[in-house]
Design a protein around this motif. Structure first.
Motif, mmCIF file in Angstrom:
data_model
loop_
_atom_site.group_PDB
_atom_site.id
_atom_site.type_symbol
_atom_site.label_atom_id
_atom_site.label_comp_id
_atom_site.label_asym_id
_atom_site.label_seq_id
_atom_site.Cartn_x
_atom_site.Cartn_y
_atom_site.Cartn_z
ATOM 1 N N ILE A 142 0.754 -1.170 -0.017
ATOM 2 C CA ILE A 142 -0.097 0.004 -0.109
ATOM 3 C C ILE A 142 0.688 1.014 -0.057
ATOM 4 N N MET A 194 -7.288 21.016 -21.712
ATOM 5 C CA MET A 194 -8.238 22.172 -21.589
ATOM 6 C C MET A 194 -7.524 23.509 -21.723
ATOM 7 N N VAL A 246 -4.128 17.823 -8.232
ATOM 8 C CA VAL A 246 -5.470 17.934 -7.577
ATOM 9 C C VAL A 246 -6.480 19.258 -8.021
ATOM 10 N N ALA A 261 -14.588 18.444 -19.241
ATOM 11 C CA ALA A 261 -14.186 19.148 -18.095
ATOM 12 C C ALA A 261 -14.679 18.409 -16.654
ATOM 13 N N ILE A 262 -15.929 18.215 -16.725
ATOM 14 C CA ILE A 262 -16.648 17.556 -15.481
ATOM 15 C C ILE A 262 -15.667 16.291 -15.028
ATOM 16 N N ALA A 272 -12.925 15.632 -15.644
ATOM 17 C CA ALA A 272 -11.339 15.981 -15.112
ATOM 18 C C ALA A 272 -11.623 16.716 -13.843
ATOM 19 N N LEU A 273 -12.827 17.365 -13.416
ATOM 20 C CA LEU A 273 -12.804 18.091 -12.251
ATOM 21 C C LEU A 273 -13.119 16.994 -11.369
ATOM 22 N N SER A 308 -10.030 14.515 -10.243
ATOM 23 C CA SER A 308 -8.871 15.275 -9.673
ATOM 24 C C SER A 308 -9.506 15.427 -8.072
ATOM 25 N N LEU A 309 -10.725 15.711 -8.033
ATOM 26 C CA LEU A 309 -11.231 15.593 -6.647
ATOM 27 C C LEU A 309 -10.998 14.405 -5.872
ATOM 28 N N GLN A 352 -8.838 12.118 -6.911
ATOM 29 C CA GLN A 352 -7.365 11.810 -6.466
ATOM 30 C C GLN A 352 -7.084 12.574 -5.251
ATOM 31 N N GLY A 353 -7.493 13.646 -5.024
ATOM 32 C CA GLY A 353 -7.049 14.546 -3.877
ATOM 33 C C GLY A 353 -7.423 13.940 -2.533
ATOM 34 N N LEU A 386 -8.066 10.660 -2.301
ATOM 35 C CA LEU A 386 -7.110 9.468 -2.005
ATOM 36 C C LEU A 386 -5.846 9.991 -1.448
ATOM 37 N N VAL A 387 -5.220 10.994 -1.941
ATOM 38 C CA VAL A 387 -3.900 11.311 -1.464
ATOM 39 C C VAL A 387 -3.868 11.861 0.009
ATOM 40 N N MET A 388 -5.021 12.437 0.328
ATOM 41 C CA MET A 388 -5.186 12.783 1.746
ATOM 42 C C MET A 388 -5.420 11.914 2.761
ATOM 43 N N GLU A 415 -4.895 7.708 3.061
ATOM 44 C CA GLU A 415 -4.256 6.571 2.199
ATOM 45 C C GLU A 415 -5.277 5.486 2.783
ATOM 46 N N LEU A 465 -7.595 4.732 0.407
ATOM 47 C CA LEU A 465 -7.132 4.222 -1.019
ATOM 48 C C LEU A 465 -6.735 2.828 -1.134
ATOM 49 N N ASP A 466 -6.446 2.143 -0.002
ATOM 50 C CA ASP A 466 -6.204 0.758 0.199
ATOM 51 C C ASP A 466 -7.616 0.183 -0.008
ATOM 52 N N LEU A 473 -9.031 0.935 -3.870
ATOM 53 C CA LEU A 473 -8.107 0.731 -5.055
ATOM 54 C C LEU A 473 -8.740 -0.516 -5.899
#
Lengths: 351, 334
Positions: free
Chosen positions: A192, A283, A331, B157-158, B160-161, B164-165, B167-168, B170-172, B174, B177-178, B181
């Motif tokens: 992980i 974009m 992000v 566009a939507i 991508a929006l 990315s949220l 991803q955000g 998931l990054v915050m 973990e 994420l586990d 995934l």
């Protein structure tokens, strides 16, 4: 003739025609970018007065603020800015060459190739304690190599008496799906921690960039971008369609190889240093098109500026908003970019 | 196209159905626990509480049924999506469906720990629908109504929006994420029929709807003006196609997570076989999508046995070589 402004050197040896509107837009975007740059240098864990920042930039100012701005903030800001430029220019050229609004460096697999290289690198060179056994510098090289390999592979697979845009993009989509699949597989098979680390890369982050990175990135991006602006006319020709482009004397196949090479190189260096920053390549060119129209002479520089603003702004938000936690810039490129893009979509009379 | 006459297309459909049946049977028989066709027969008509029989009835069969439903739905939604946007690169993902579903699921997992898998089904269905409706609304708002370019751009566009949220988040976080995934890669493993049943009515309604709408899609593909001139109410057809896409792709992502590749490439396979008549493209896509997903699911069991690879990974690995081959041979009109 007040739509264009002509510049000539004295003997009339060199001249250039500038679109008045593109010039105005480009100048105002440059002003926005400069403002954002100063703002970005002054905000952070330690606030520095913007005037102090300007002083530092001019070579004066106190030692402490000089240290913070020059040593810590400047390199990552420059990497963010250059990444934005590279991705936006690359996307703009691809969209013109492929004549499809969905074309972007991600969709033809270049970014995906870099991603596979990075996750493969992370799983090959980590030991049991999840520490890397080789220098992290090699990851940059791996990403660049991955992007190049996929760029070349897509071109070769699409080659059959020349390359048609449609074949190129379809094969690109196939390859990019494959790359995504391989990335997911590497992430799931590995532990992980490695998945989390790979995920930060995939999102795109400029955290921890240093002057070394800037020294490699800057010359490549600057040279390639200037080159792109100089050959913008040829992208215009490609946009007319194959027959017309050939009719007005464009070397279709050579130009395609040239454009694809240019895009791959630009995307490759961008993702090598900043990871898979999304949205910008797709974009930024569309935003530019809605601001200055679709003639590539004005479009490429404006797209480059938009891209720079997007990534720089995203990184600023990412490192200040949830401080002390860092959120990767990738992000926020879409988070700040998408609403503006949708506004432009509403505003414009013709889509 | 490969199959030129109508009778050949009809025979092709029959051959496709036989292939589908064979892969369905293979999906039940093959795997970590070896069973043979006799056991399968026994499991249904002479059920004993043996391990093999339980595996066949409770694990393999539901899994195969889900793969068929999800595969064909994804492929059909891809056909509709490519028609609606008139863009061969479009996939249900462009409508923001996968991105919306993923975001809702990730948010749900981050903030409401311990949700059952079943409730995640609903969460992702709602997420898919919300994203698609936003995209549709943005694409259609404006003087000239829904144009392919606006829809495509709004969707991109939507999507991508939202991603990315995601991803955000998931990054915050973990831990999330586990947990997600595997969901994010898409899988038909370990899902009982209880996951399928809530969305099955939508699926059935949408399958019939897609077959019925195919005729009108043909007309729409001739261009807005021609279609209107021939008396078609284009706005209605587009709205209907949009609804069908939400039901098909939203249902698929709810049951199996985002499975890529099928929605975007199977329509191209189908077109290379039968040309551009959507009355044929839709059923062929459905068959091919189901077969591809069954095959992908079977091979997903063997790659890193005894563990499994997410089926979304396998669809791409199996499908890409074919796809590159078809793209090189030349796609008719796309």
């Amino acid at each position: 003739m007040n739509k264009y402004r002509v510049f000539r050197t004295k003997g009339g040896r060199f001249s250039a025609l500038f679109d008045q509107r593109a010039l105005t837009v480009a100048l105002s975007l440059t002003a926005v970018l400069a403002g954002l740059f100063i703002l970005s240098a002054s905000l952070g864990e330690m606030f520095i007065n913007p005037f102090e920042v300007i002083k530092v930039l001019l070579g004066q100012g106190s030692d402490t603020s000089g240290l913070v701005v020059n040593k810590f903030r400047m390199p990552r800001m420059l990497v963010a800015l250059l990444t934005g430029v590279a991705l936006a220019v690359s996307g703009a050229i691809l969209q013109g060459m492929i004549r499809n609004p969905l074309a972007s460096p991600d969709i033809i697999g270049i970014t995906g190739g870099a991603a596979v290289a990075v996750v493969a690198f992370l799983s090959a060179f980590s030991d049991e304690n999840n520490a890397l056994t080789v220098s992290i510098q090699w990851m940059t090289l791996a990403a660049f190599a991955g992007a190049m390999v996929v760029g070349i592979a897509v071109y070769l697979l699409a080659y059959k008496n020349g390359v048609s845009p449609m074949r190129l993009i379809l094969i690109g989509i196939g390859i990019s799906a494959l790359m995504q699949a391989l990335t997911t597989m590497f992430m799931i098979v590995g532990p992980i921690f490695r998945a989390a680390q790979a995920n930060i890369w995939l999102t795109g982050s400029v955290q921890g960039s240093g002057w070394d990175d800037v020294h490699i990135l800057a010359p490549i991006v600057v040279v390639l971008t200037i080159f792109a602006i100089l050959i913008a006319r040829r992208v215009n020709a490609q946009e007319l369609g194959d027959e017309l482009a050939a009719g007005i004397g464009a070397h279709l196949q050579w130009d395609r190889l040239l454009f694809l090479g240019l895009c791959t190189a630009l995307t490759g260096v961008a993702v090598a240093f900043a990871g898979g920053v999304g949205f910008v390549g797709l974009m930024a060119p569309h935003m530019a098109r809605r601001l200055v129209g679709s003639s590539y002479g004005g479009l490429i520089p404006v797209a480059a500026l938009v891209g720079a603003i997007l990534v720089l702004g995203a990184d600023l938000i990412g490192r200040t908003m949830f401080s002390p936690q860092e959120v990767p810039a990738g992000v926020f490129t879409a988070t700040i970019g998408a609403p503006y893009f949708i506004y432009l979509l509403f505003k414009s009379k013709r889509a | 196209m490969l199959l030129k006459s109508t009778s050949m297309k009809g025979w092709g459909l029959l051959v496709g159905s036989v292939l589908l049946f064979l892969s369905f049977a293979a999906s039940i028989v093959l795997g970590y626990t070896d069973v043979n066709l006799m056991d399968v027969y026994q499991a249904f008509f002479n059920f004993q509480q043996t391990n093999d029989h339980i595996i066949i009835r409770d694990v393999r069969l539901p899994r195969a049924i889900i793969a068929v439903c999800v595969g064909s739905s994804l492929a059909m939604s891809g056909v509709l999506m490519q028609a609606l946007t008139r863009n061969p690169l479009a996939s249900p993902g462009i409508f923001g469906i996968n991105a919306g579903a993923s975001m809702f699921v990730v948010i749900a997992v981050s903030f409401a720990a311990g949700l059952s898998m079943q409730s995640l089904t609903w969460v992702s269905f709602v997420g898919a629908a919300v994203a698609a409706i936003i995209v549709y609304a943005i694409g259609a708002a404006g003087r000239e109504g829904l144009t392919p370019v606006r829809l495509t751009l709004a969707g991109a566009a939507i999507a991508a929006l939202f991603s990315s949220l995601t991803q955000g988040f998931l990054v915050m976080n973990e831990k999330a994420l586990d947990e997600v995934l595997f969901w994010l890669a898409g899988s038909v493993q370990g899902r009982s029929l209880d996951y399928l049943l809530p969305v099955l009515p939508y699926f059935i309604f949408a399958w019939i709807g897609s077959l019925l709408i195919a005729r009108h899609i043909n007309l729409l593909m001739m261009g807005e003006e021609v279609a209107t001139g021939l008396g078609q109410k284009t706005a209605w057809i587009k709205a209907a196609a949009g609804l069908l896409i939400i039901a098909l792709a939203g249902g698929a992502v709810a049951v199996a997570g985002p499975i890529g590749f099928i929605g975007i490439v199977v329509p191209h396979f189908a077109r290379s076989l039968v040309g551009h008549d959507h009355r044929w493209v839709v059923p062929y896509s459905a068959l091919l999508g189901a077969i591809l997903l069954l095959f992908a699911d079977i091979s997903a069991r063997y790659i890193i046995m005894p563990e499994e690879v997410p089926v979304g990974v396998m669809t791409a690995i199996i499908g890409t070589p074919f796809f590159v081959y078809i793209a090189r041979k030349g796609l008719k009109g796309s």
